[in-house]
Design a protein around this motif. Sequence first.
Motif: not given
Length: 160
Positions: A14, A18, A21-22, A93, A96
């Motif tokens: 993941p 991530q 995506q970030r 997370d 973020s």
Amino acid sequence: MPSTGSARGEDDRPLLLQLEQRLTKLIDTLYPDERTRPGYARLAKEIRETTGGTISATYLWELATGKKRNITLEQLDILAQFFGVPPEYFLNDEVSERVNAQLTLATALRDTKIRSLALRADGLSPASLDALLTMVDEARKLQNLSAVSHPNPPAAGSHD
């Protein structure tokens, strides 16, 4: 049974998803208009001119599309510096989520009417601000927009 890490698939990684995506979210936030959004070559040039660090256009594309997975700490730091986020944004997370909330606010404040509303509300009493929030929530309901959670709403009579 927990994974041992030997033959991992993308679903088992993941952190890599991530990162992709970030990075894409940061690009989309910095350049919201797709028509004027720079290509990866121009973005790489802007990164070099702004930070002094080098990341190739191909490498940026590979990171943003998930094709490349082996980012170095130096490259992570260059991206963080360019986008104005802490390096932890890409890995943590909680960081973020906090940064994304700030990005959402910054994006909303680009709209002159939202900015004007916020500036005009400055100096109003807590009761008046609560009344405005209620009116905005009702207007959102009338337009079938999703509710916006109010983080830590101040208690009546407090001065934030």
